[in-house]
Design a protein around this motif. Structure first.
Motif, PDB file in Angstrom:
ATOM      1  N   ALA A  61       0.869  -1.169   0.000  1.00  0.00           N
ATOM      2  CA  ALA A  61       0.000   0.000   0.000  1.00  0.00           C
ATOM      3  C   ALA A  61       0.909   1.222   0.000  1.00  0.00           C
ATOM      4  O   ALA A  61       1.744   1.377   0.891  1.00  0.00           O
ATOM      5  N   ASN A  62       0.772   2.044  -1.017  1.00  0.00           N
ATOM      6  CA  ASN A  62       1.601   3.240  -1.143  1.00  0.00           C
ATOM      7  C   ASN A  62       0.717   4.476  -1.164  1.00  0.00           C
ATOM      8  O   ASN A  62      -0.023   4.695  -2.124  1.00  0.00           O
ATOM      9  N   ILE A  63       0.770   5.227  -0.086  1.00  0.00           N
ATOM     10  CA  ILE A  63       0.013   6.471   0.026  1.00  0.00           C
ATOM     11  C   ILE A  63      -1.467   6.217  -0.270  1.00  0.00           C
ATOM     12  O   ILE A  63      -2.105   6.918  -1.051  1.00  0.00           O
ATOM     13  N   GLY A  64      -2.001   5.155   0.311  1.00  0.00           N
ATOM     14  CA  GLY A  64      -3.423   4.866   0.189  1.00  0.00           C
ATOM     15  C   GLY A  64      -3.839   4.196  -1.104  1.00  0.00           C
ATOM     16  O   GLY A  64      -5.032   4.128  -1.404  1.00  0.00           O
ATOM     17  N   TYR A  65      -2.894   3.685  -1.887  1.00  0.00           N
ATOM     18  CA  TYR A  65      -3.220   3.091  -3.178  1.00  0.00           C
ATOM     19  C   TYR A  65      -2.309   1.889  -3.410  1.00  0.00           C
ATOM     20  O   TYR A  65      -1.307   1.716  -2.733  1.00  0.00           O
ATOM     21  N   MET A  66      -2.669   1.066  -4.386  1.00  0.00           N
ATOM     22  CA  MET A  66      -1.774  -0.027  -4.771  1.00  0.00           C
ATOM     23  C   MET A  66      -0.476   0.584  -5.291  1.00  0.00           C
ATOM     24  O   MET A  66      -0.426   1.763  -5.635  1.00  0.00           O
ATOM     25  N   SER A  67       0.563  -0.233  -5.377  1.00  0.00           N
ATOM     26  CA  SER A  67       1.830   0.290  -5.891  1.00  0.00           C
ATOM     27  C   SER A  67       1.670   0.723  -7.339  1.00  0.00           C
ATOM     28  O   SER A  67       0.820   0.205  -8.083  1.00  0.00           O
ATOM     29  N   GLY A  68       2.491   1.649  -7.755  1.00  0.00           N
ATOM     30  CA  GLY A  68       2.491   2.080  -9.148  1.00  0.00           C
ATOM     31  C   GLY A  68       2.801   0.919 -10.076  1.00  0.00           C
ATOM     32  O   GLY A  68       2.270   0.847 -11.192  1.00  0.00           O
ATOM     33  N   ALA A  69       3.638  -0.006  -9.620  1.00  0.00           N
ATOM     34  CA  ALA A  69       3.971  -1.177 -10.438  1.00  0.00           C
ATOM     35  C   ALA A  69       2.733  -2.039 -10.667  1.00  0.00           C
ATOM     36  O   ALA A  69       2.501  -2.520 -11.788  1.00  0.00           O
ATOM     37  N   MET A  70       1.921  -2.246  -9.634  1.00  0.00           N
ATOM     38  CA  MET A  70       0.708  -3.048  -9.807  1.00  0.00           C
ATOM     39  C   MET A  70      -0.281  -2.314 -10.706  1.00  0.00           C
ATOM     40  O   MET A  70      -0.930  -2.937 -11.557  1.00  0.00           O
ATOM     41  N   LYS A  71      -0.371  -1.003 -10.579  1.00  0.00           N
ATOM     42  CA  LYS A  71      -1.244  -0.225 -11.470  1.00  0.00           C
ATOM     43  C   LYS A  71      -0.753  -0.364 -12.910  1.00  0.00           C
ATOM     44  O   LYS A  71      -1.560  -0.497 -13.838  1.00  0.00           O
ATOM     45  N   HIS A  72       0.554  -0.353 -13.108  1.00  0.00           N
ATOM     46  CA  HIS A  72       1.119  -0.554 -14.446  1.00  0.00           C
ATOM     47  C   HIS A  72       0.701  -1.919 -15.008  1.00  0.00           C
ATOM     48  O   HIS A  72       0.334  -2.018 -16.180  1.00  0.00           O
TER      49      HIS A  72
END
Length: 151
Positions: A61-72
């Motif tokens: 959890a990064n700043i209340g969201y999934m990691s940028g890598a998972m979003k990618h």
């Protein structure tokens, strides 16, 4: 052969420990007929997902969201896999130092948009993984392996 895809972003020792638990759970003898593919979220492709019969997602959890890598990963596979993966059994593990709610919500929202099927309850781990968290991740990976087999 049935396939379980484990997509992960493991920047911390805690998430790495959870990944190792998932690998252990997927490697039990009852799942000898399941191939397990480990793919970092930044390099996992639509082809990887299309070849899978079940998927386990591990993200911090990064700043209340999934990691940028998972979003990618989701950005990469969404349209190419949208129709072909309807009903795909999935599980999600989110680790945070103090909160996982927003990250979990974001992953589940996309998985639901893709019409995947939650085959195991979401696992939220806050702080250092304890024995219960490790066991839960191991068990979830085993269940997803069985789901890949059609069970």
């Amino acid at each position: 052969m049935a396939g379980l895809l484990i997509v992960h972003h493991t920047p911390s020792p805690a998430v790495q420990e959870l990944l190792e638990a998932a690998v252990a759970g997927a490697g039990v003898p009852e799942l000898d007929a399941v191939s397990v593919a480990l793919e970092p979220a930044l390099s996992a492709t639509a082809s990887d997902l299309l070849a899978a019969d079940a998927v386990l997602l591990l993200t911090p959890a990064n700043i209340g969201y999934m990691s940028g890598a998972m979003k990618h990963f989701f950005d990469t596979v969404y349209y190419p896999c949208l129709d072909a993966t309807v009903g795909l059994p999935y599980g999600v593990v989110v680790h945070g130092n103090n909160d996982t709610a927003g990250a979990l919500r974001s992953v589940v929202r996309i998985a639901e948009a893709m019409k995947w099927r939650a085959a195991v309850p979401a696992i939220e781990v806050v702080g250092a993984p304890d024995r219960a968290a490790i066991d839960a991740v191991r068990d979830a990976a085993s269940v997803l392996g069985l789901a890949a087999l059609g069970g």
